[in-house]
Design a protein around this motif. Structure first.
Motif, PDB file in Angstrom:
ATOM      1  N   THR A 119      47.316  35.334  18.964  1.00  0.00           N
ATOM      2  CA  THR A 119      49.027  35.719  19.198  1.00  0.00           C
ATOM      3  C   THR A 119      49.068  36.310  17.788  1.00  0.00           C
ATOM      4  O   THR A 119      49.057  36.221  16.557  1.00  0.00           O
ATOM      5  CB  THR A 119      49.225  34.027  19.024  1.00  0.00           C
ATOM      6  OG1 THR A 119      48.585  33.811  20.377  1.00  0.00           O
ATOM      7  CG2 THR A 119      50.728  34.458  18.615  1.00  0.00           C
ATOM      8  N   VAL A 120      49.987  37.491  17.989  1.00  0.00           N
ATOM      9  CA  VAL A 120      50.061  38.409  17.273  1.00  0.00           C
ATOM     10  C   VAL A 120      51.533  38.828  17.047  1.00  0.00           C
ATOM     11  O   VAL A 120      52.470  38.733  18.540  1.00  0.00           O
ATOM     12  CB  VAL A 120      49.977  40.160  17.048  1.00  0.00           C
ATOM     13  CG1 VAL A 120      49.843  40.896  15.997  1.00  0.00           C
ATOM     14  CG2 VAL A 120      48.219  40.041  17.268  1.00  0.00           C
ATOM     15  N   VAL A 121      52.128  38.629  15.886  1.00  0.00           N
ATOM     16  CA  VAL A 121      54.166  38.827  15.440  1.00  0.00           C
ATOM     17  C   VAL A 121      53.568  40.768  15.479  1.00  0.00           C
ATOM     18  O   VAL A 121      53.209  41.250  14.149  1.00  0.00           O
ATOM     19  CB  VAL A 121      54.451  38.416  14.422  1.00  0.00           C
ATOM     20  CG1 VAL A 121      55.932  38.292  14.284  1.00  0.00           C
ATOM     21  CG2 VAL A 121      53.546  36.832  15.100  1.00  0.00           C
ATOM     22  N   ALA A 122      54.745  40.977  16.670  1.00  0.00           N
ATOM     23  CA  ALA A 122      54.707  42.586  16.091  1.00  0.00           C
ATOM     24  C   ALA A 122      56.399  42.752  15.972  1.00  0.00           C
ATOM     25  O   ALA A 122      57.593  41.990  16.380  1.00  0.00           O
ATOM     26  CB  ALA A 122      53.736  43.524  17.494  1.00  0.00           C
ATOM     27  N   LEU A 123      56.046  44.625  15.967  1.00  0.00           N
ATOM     28  CA  LEU A 123      57.868  44.783  15.510  1.00  0.00           C
ATOM     29  C   LEU A 123      58.157  45.705  16.386  1.00  0.00           C
ATOM     30  O   LEU A 123      57.332  46.921  16.887  1.00  0.00           O
ATOM     31  CB  LEU A 123      58.497  45.672  14.370  1.00  0.00           C
ATOM     32  CG  LEU A 123      58.199  44.356  13.548  1.00  0.00           C
ATOM     33  CD1 LEU A 123      57.943  45.526  12.051  1.00  0.00           C
ATOM     34  CD2 LEU A 123      59.077  43.346  13.107  1.00  0.00           C
TER      35      LEU A 123
END
Length: 238
Positions: free
Chosen positions: A15-19
């Motif tokens: 689960t990755v936080v990306a922009l």
């Protein structure tokens, strides 16, 4: 897990936080602060990784806050000055991003981090689509393997069938990831091979070999040697 070879897919965060490329400067700062993350991947509308924004990229604005922007026509601008005026992820990011694939070994990922001087790597598939993130801390998780699991793998994967003396002839003791091998082997030339194979097992901190060769036959006294030779010599016929 994949036997004795761990891969990035075994330890990565899925689960990755990306922009988005359009993410604003303050939004990026808030995300990093709230998530306690020092770098974030930047993705396009198809979830392909197109760059990475790090705290170092953001600090360019503070670094050059008091610097004169106007320089002579022949003056070379200092590195990073272009990011001092950036306001979106697309302008701030370092591109192309340094990435790794899920099937890479932990050693390969560690070497990429060291070579590129980064603390985390976006994990992408063959099409460049974001699948996860792996950090230095993730790579170190392999050293949390229980000693019993390491000992079992050393016996089962390394010693059994690989060494001519077999598994029963060699003792395996593991304490805090340090493997100690004891016992006798028929051929001491296999000891370096055994140590190298054990060291390759994931989670092993160090290997200590106390393996020894077969017992030597004690030398006989000179008079006994002569007597033994005399007895062994063919006797003349009478």
């Amino acid at each position: 897990m994949h036997g004795s070879v761990y891969t990035v897919s075994d330890v990565m965060t899925r689960t990755v936080v990306a922009l988005a490329a359009s993410a604003a400067f303050k939004e990026i700062v808030r995300t990093m602060e709230g998530r306690r993350i020092s770098a974030l991947p930047v993705i396009d509308t198809g979830n392909h990784v197109i760059g990475v924004v790090s705290e170092a990229d953001l600090l360019r604005k503070e670094e050059f806050r008091d610097s004169a922007r106007e320089r002579g026509p022949r003056a070379r601008p200092p590195a990073g000055l272009d990011k001092a005026g950036a306001v979106t992820a697309a302008d701030l990011m370092t591109s192309p991003a340094v990435t790794v694939q899920p099937g890479a070994t932990l050693g390969q990922a560690a070497r990429v981090m060291a070579r590129c001087k980064v603390k985390r790597l976006p994990v992408v598939d063959d099409d460049g689509v974001l699948r996860g993130i792996v950090s230095r801390a993730d790579l170190l998780r392999v050293f949390l393997r229980p000693d019993t699991a390491i000992a079992d793998e050393v016996r089962r994967e390394v010693l059994a069938g690989r060494l001519p003396d077999g598994i029963d002839a060699i003792g395996v003791d593991v304490e805090e990831g340090v493997v100690t091998l004891t016992g006798r082997v028929r051929d001491t030339s296999v000891v370096p091979l055994a140590v190298r194979l054990v060291r390759s097992v994931e989670g092993v901190v160090d290997v200590r070999s106390e393996l020894i060769g077969p017992p030597h036959r004690p030398a006989l006294e000179p008079d006994l040697v002569q007597e033994d030779a005399r007895r062994s010599a063919p006797q003349p016929r009478t």
